[in-house]
Design an enzyme around this catalytic site. Structure first.
Site, PDB file in Angstrom:
ATOM      1  N   HIS A   1       0.811  -1.215   0.000  1.00 17.29           N
ATOM      2  CA  HIS A   1       0.000   0.000   0.000  1.00 17.29           C
ATOM      3  C   HIS A   1       0.847   1.269   0.000  1.00 17.29           C
ATOM      4  CE1 HIS A   1       0.635  -0.296   4.409  1.00 17.29           C
ATOM      5  NE2 HIS A   1       0.522   1.008   4.384  1.00 17.29           N
TER       6      HIS A   1
ATOM      7  N   ASP B   1       0.201  -7.670   1.240  1.00 15.55           N
ATOM      8  CA  ASP B   1       0.562  -6.266   1.442  1.00 15.55           C
ATOM      9  C   ASP B   1       2.075  -6.077   1.465  1.00 15.55           C
ATOM     10  OD1 ASP B   1       0.147  -3.553   1.700  1.00 15.55           O
ATOM     11  OD2 ASP B   1       0.071  -3.615   3.879  1.00 15.55           O
TER      12      ASP B   1
ATOM     13  N   SER C   1       4.922   2.358   8.179  1.00 21.58           N
ATOM     14  CA  SER C   1       4.549   1.283   7.256  1.00 21.58           C
ATOM     15  C   SER C   1       5.722   0.886   6.370  1.00 21.58           C
ATOM     16  CB  SER C   1       3.396   1.720   6.353  1.00 21.58           C
ATOM     17  OG  SER C   1       2.173   1.618   6.993  1.00 21.58           O
TER      18      SER C   1
END
Length: 413
Positions: free
Chosen positions: A130, A163, A260
C-alpha cells in the site's frame, strides 16, 4: 472482532514552516483491526472464507530465513547474541538505521510516504504494497537513504494479498547496508524488539517494546477505512475490497503513520518483521497514533514473498482448498472454537488428505486456530509444498490430519 484496528495508510505531509533541515515524512493512518492496505485477489486463492464478517487470524511463516537476494547478510550476527537478556539498543540502532529508508510516492494528484528495508547490495527494498501502489501505476517513487541522499526507484513486484512489495533503487550506491534477516519462527512472547522507520516525517525514529503476541489474526478491508480517514489513496483503491489476512506479530513498540514498511528487529539487530498496521480504540476522523498495539508481517513470510517478487515480479501462495467459516465443536465436556469446513475443493490438498465438510480445524502445527481467518492467515504464511499437521475435531473426537500444501490458483482461474 474483539478490538478495532487500523491499517497503516499512506500519510500525506501537511504544510510546515521552513526548517533548516528537511524531514522525511512517514506513512500510515488510523484503521480498524489489522494490517495496512487493501489487496486484490491472492489471499482468497489460498483459502476462501464462507463469511466476510468472521474475525482474523495469522501465523508466522515456516520457511528458512534468508535474504531475498544473494548478496544480503542473513547469517551475520550484527550485535551480541546475549543481547536478548540485556539489549544494547544503541548498538542495534547504529547497525539497523542505515538499512531503513524513507519512500516517497507521488502521482498526478496524490502522494504519500512510508518506510522500507534494504535487502541486498543490488538495491532491492522491501516495503508494504500500500505504500507504493496507492498513487497509481505511473507514480514517481523515490528512496531516501539514512544519510539523506535520495534516489529514484522502480517497482520490482507487488503482492497485494500479503501487502508486500519490492522496489529497486535506480543506480544504487556501492555502500548500501542490507539488513541482517532473522527468523520470526524463533520469536517468543516477551522478546524485546525495536521498530525503525519514519513516522510523521521524523526520519530515523526508533521505538522499543516487546513481542506482545504471535500468530495474531489480523484482517483489513482498507477501502472503507481509507475513505473514513480521508486517505488520499481512497479513490484509487475503491476496487481493492478483498481483505488482507495476516498472521501477524503483535508488538508494544510504538508504530505511527510513516512506519509502514519499516523494520521490526530483535535485540540482535536482525529483521523479524515488516511493520504494517496499528490497532485503534476508534477515531471519528483524521489519523490515529500508537496505543501500544502494532502489527508486523513475520520475516519468514516476508523473505518467501520477496524472493518471488525479485525473481518473477509476482508471488504464488500455499493452497489448502477449503471454504471455512467460524464454528464450534464439542469434545467431551469441552467446547472448542475454530474454522469449520463448509466445502472441500475437488482434487485439492485438503481432499487428498481426507478433510471433510463439517470438520472443525482448531490448530496448525503448534499454532491454535480460533476462527476462519486464523486458518487463512496460517496457511497463507506457509510455503508451497510444505507439510502441515491440522488438528481437527470430527464427530466429537480430536484427530491429526497431515496435509502437503499445493499452489493456489490465480485469482482469475
Amino acid at each position: 472482532m474483539d478490538e478495532p484496528t487500523q491499517p497503516l495508510m499512506p500519510y500525506t505531509p501537511q504544510p510546515r514552516r521552513p526548517r533548516r533541515r528537511s524531514r522525511r515524512v512517514g506513512e500510515l493512518t488510523a484503521v480498524s483491526l489489522l494490517s495496512a492496505a487493501l489487496a486484490t485477489g491472492g489471499t482468497w486463492g489460498a483459502i476462501s472464507l464462507a463469511s466476510d464478517d468472521s474475525p482474523g487470524s495469522g501465523s508466522t511463516g515456516t520457511g528458512t530465513a534468508a535474504t531475498a537476494s544473494g548478496s544480503g547478510t542473513a547469517d551475520a550476527q550484527p550485535v551480541s547474541s546475549a543481547a536478548k537478556q540485556s539489549p544494547d539498543w544503541n548498538a542495534v540502532t547504529s547497525t539497523v538505521a542505515p538499512s531503513v529508508v524513507a519512500i516517497g510516492v507521488r502521482g498526478e494528484s496524490t502522494g504519500g510516504e512510508g518506510s522500507g528495508v534494504v535487502l541486498d547490495d543490488e538495491g532491492h527494498v522491501v516495503t508494504n504494497n500500500h505504500v507504493v501502489s496507492g498513487a497509481g501505476d505511473n507514480a514517481k517513487i523515490t528512496v531516501t537513504l539514512d544519510g539523506g541522499a535520495t534516489y529514484a526507484a522502480t517497482v520490482e513486484g507487488t503482492d497485494p494479498s500479503t501487502d508486500l512489495a519490492v522496489i529497486t533503487i535506480t543506480d544504487p550506491p556501492n555502500d548500501l547496508h542490507p539488513i541482517s534477516v532473522g527468523s520470526s519462527a524463533g520469536l517468543t512472547v516477551g522478546d524485546p524488539v525495536m521498530a525503525v522507520g519514519n513516522p510523521l516525517g521524523l526520519a530515523g525514529t526508533v521505538t522499543t517494546g516487546i513481542v506482545s503476541a504471535l500468530d495474531r489474526p489480523v484482517a483489513t478491508s482498507a477501502q472503507e477505512e481509507q475513505q473514513q480517514q480521508g486517505s488520499p489513496f481512497a479513490q484509487r483503491q475503491e476496487s481493492q475490497s478483498s481483505p488482507v489476512v495476516t498472521s501477524a506479530i503483535q508488538t508494544s513498540a510504538a508504530v505511527n503513520p510513516g512506519n509502514s514498511g519499516g523494520a521490526l528487529v530483535d535485540a540482535s539487530g536482525r529483521l523479524v518483521g515488516i511493520n504494517s498496521s496499528i490497532a485503534s480504540v476508534g477515531s471519528s476522523g483524521g489519523q490515529s497514533g500508537s496505543i501500544g498495539i502494532g502489527f508486523a508481517i513475520p520475516a519468514d513470510e516476508v523473505t518467501w514473498i520477496a524472493e518471488q517478487l525479485i525473481e518473477n515480479g509476482t508471488a504464488e501462495h500455499a493452497f489448502l482448498g477449503v471454504t471455512p467459516q467460524d464454528g464450534q465443536a464439542t469434545e467431551g465436556a469441552a467446547t472448542h472454537s475454530g474454522a469449520e469446513i463448509t466445502s472441500v475443493s475437488e482434487g485439492s490438498p485438503a481432499a487428498s488428505a481426507g478433510l471433510e465438510t463439517g470438520d472443525l480445524v482448531t490448530g496448525i502445527d503448534d499454532s491454535p486456530v480460533a476462527s476462519a481467518e486464523s486458518l487463512v492467515g496460517l496457511i497463507h504464511a506457509r510455503r508451497i509444498d510444505s507439510s502441515v499437521a491440522l488438528t481437527v475435531i470430527r464427530d466429537g473426537q480430536e484427530r491429526t490430519i497431515d496435509v502437503t500444501l499445493g499452489t493456489a490458483p490465480s485469482s482469475d482461474a
